[in-house]
Design a protein around this motif. Sequence first.
Motif, PDB file in Angstrom:
ATOM      1  N   THR A  68      -6.291   3.080 -16.129  1.00  0.00           N
ATOM      2  CA  THR A  68      -5.344   2.081 -15.671  1.00  0.00           C
ATOM      3  C   THR A  68      -4.883   2.388 -14.254  1.00  0.00           C
ATOM      4  OG1 THR A  68      -4.574   1.743 -17.919  1.00  0.00           O
ATOM      5  CG2 THR A  68      -3.129   0.977 -16.173  1.00  0.00           C
ATOM      6  N   SER A  69      -4.619   3.663 -13.950  1.00  0.00           N
ATOM      7  CA  SER A  69      -4.156   4.010 -12.605  1.00  0.00           C
ATOM      8  C   SER A  69      -5.247   3.770 -11.578  1.00  0.00           C
ATOM      9  CB  SER A  69      -3.665   5.453 -12.551  1.00  0.00           C
ATOM     10  OG  SER A  69      -4.733   6.341 -12.660  1.00  0.00           O
ATOM     11  N   ARG A  70      -6.506   3.952 -11.966  1.00  0.00           N
ATOM     12  CA  ARG A  70      -7.601   3.657 -11.041  1.00  0.00           C
ATOM     13  C   ARG A  70      -7.683   2.163 -10.763  1.00  0.00           C
ATOM     14  NH1 ARG A  70     -12.435   6.819 -13.542  1.00  0.00           N
ATOM     15  NH2 ARG A  70     -11.014   6.485 -15.166  1.00  0.00           N
ATOM     16  N   THR A  71      -7.529   1.338 -11.772  1.00  0.00           N
ATOM     17  CA  THR A  71      -7.603  -0.101 -11.555  1.00  0.00           C
ATOM     18  C   THR A  71      -6.405  -0.594 -10.767  1.00  0.00           C
ATOM     19  OG1 THR A  71      -6.604  -0.559 -13.697  1.00  0.00           O
ATOM     20  CG2 THR A  71      -8.994  -0.572 -13.595  1.00  0.00           C
ATOM     21  N   LYS A  72      -5.272   0.106 -10.846  1.00  0.00           N
ATOM     22  CA  LYS A  72      -4.120  -0.273 -10.049  1.00  0.00           C
ATOM     23  C   LYS A  72      -4.413  -0.080  -8.564  1.00  0.00           C
ATOM     24  CE  LYS A  72      -0.359   0.517 -13.293  1.00  0.00           C
ATOM     25  NZ  LYS A  72       0.766   1.380 -13.613  1.00  0.00           N
ATOM     26  N   MET A  73      -5.317   0.826  -8.228  1.00  0.00           N
ATOM     27  CA  MET A  73      -5.632   1.086  -6.837  1.00  0.00           C
ATOM     28  C   MET A  73      -6.677   0.115  -6.296  1.00  0.00           C
ATOM     29  SD  MET A  73      -5.500   5.198  -6.444  1.00  0.00           S
ATOM     30  CE  MET A  73      -5.674   5.098  -4.693  1.00  0.00           C
ATOM     31  N   ASP A  74      -7.089  -0.897  -7.053  1.00  0.00           N
ATOM     32  CA  ASP A  74      -8.043  -1.866  -6.553  1.00  0.00           C
ATOM     33  C   ASP A  74      -7.450  -2.670  -5.405  1.00  0.00           C
ATOM     34  OD1 ASP A  74     -10.057  -1.074  -8.199  1.00  0.00           O
ATOM     35  OD2 ASP A  74      -9.798  -2.690  -9.649  1.00  0.00           O
ATOM     36  N   LEU A  75      -6.148  -2.859  -5.422  1.00  0.00           N
ATOM     37  CA  LEU A  75      -5.472  -3.572  -4.346  1.00  0.00           C
ATOM     38  C   LEU A  75      -4.080  -2.981  -4.161  1.00  0.00           C
ATOM     39  CD1 LEU A  75      -5.279  -5.909  -2.295  1.00  0.00           C
ATOM     40  CD2 LEU A  75      -4.383  -7.302  -4.167  1.00  0.00           C
ATOM     41  N   VAL A  76      -3.810  -2.525  -2.952  1.00  0.00           N
ATOM     42  CA  VAL A  76      -2.492  -1.995  -2.616  1.00  0.00           C
ATOM     43  C   VAL A  76      -1.975  -2.819  -1.444  1.00  0.00           C
ATOM     44  CG1 VAL A  76      -1.215  -0.009  -1.750  1.00  0.00           C
ATOM     45  CG2 VAL A  76      -3.080   0.338  -3.357  1.00  0.00           C
ATOM     46  N   VAL A  77      -0.814  -3.410  -1.602  1.00  0.00           N
ATOM     47  CA  VAL A  77      -0.197  -4.174  -0.523  1.00  0.00           C
ATOM     48  C   VAL A  77       1.158  -3.553  -0.242  1.00  0.00           C
ATOM     49  CG1 VAL A  77       0.633  -6.430   0.218  1.00  0.00           C
ATOM     50  CG2 VAL A  77      -1.382  -6.278  -1.253  1.00  0.00           C
TER      51      VAL A  77
END
Length: 152
Positions: free
Chosen positions: A74-83
């Motif tokens: 889940t934490s890896r998929t959270k890093m797919d887009l950082v704004v």
Amino acid sequence: MKYRIFAIASLSASALFFCPAIRAQDEGSIKQAMSPEEFHKAGLDKLSEEELRNLDRWLQGDREKTAKKAAARTSRTKMDLVVSRVAGSFPGLVGNTVIHLEDGTAWRQANKYDHYGPSPVDHPGAAVVHTTFGYKMRIEGVPEFYVNPVRQ
């Protein structure tokens, strides 16, 4: 005699209620999770109480490992887009620049040969996108470039 049994029963019930370790052990038991038919068909009724406790401990450890893997995924998929925004002003890229964002993440310039001037905006907006070739950062007023996450 009747009162002693009642007292012991109520003490053990209150111990289960007030002692979360005992309650959690009972709730996570394989015996509780399966129906009596399933328990018998699996041959688990042949195990001693100690063997059942060991199996429950192993299953609990396996559940924790699975939960950790799911959290990492889940934490890896959270890093797919950082704004976010750059913390402070963006000084430009000079070869090994580390960019700190206001959301607490830090990113290191991936290609040391990228050299760009500073952003004309103070606290410029920044976006990091995970592409097939790595992480690409976009900062206001600067061409996009590749970055790597900095582990803190």
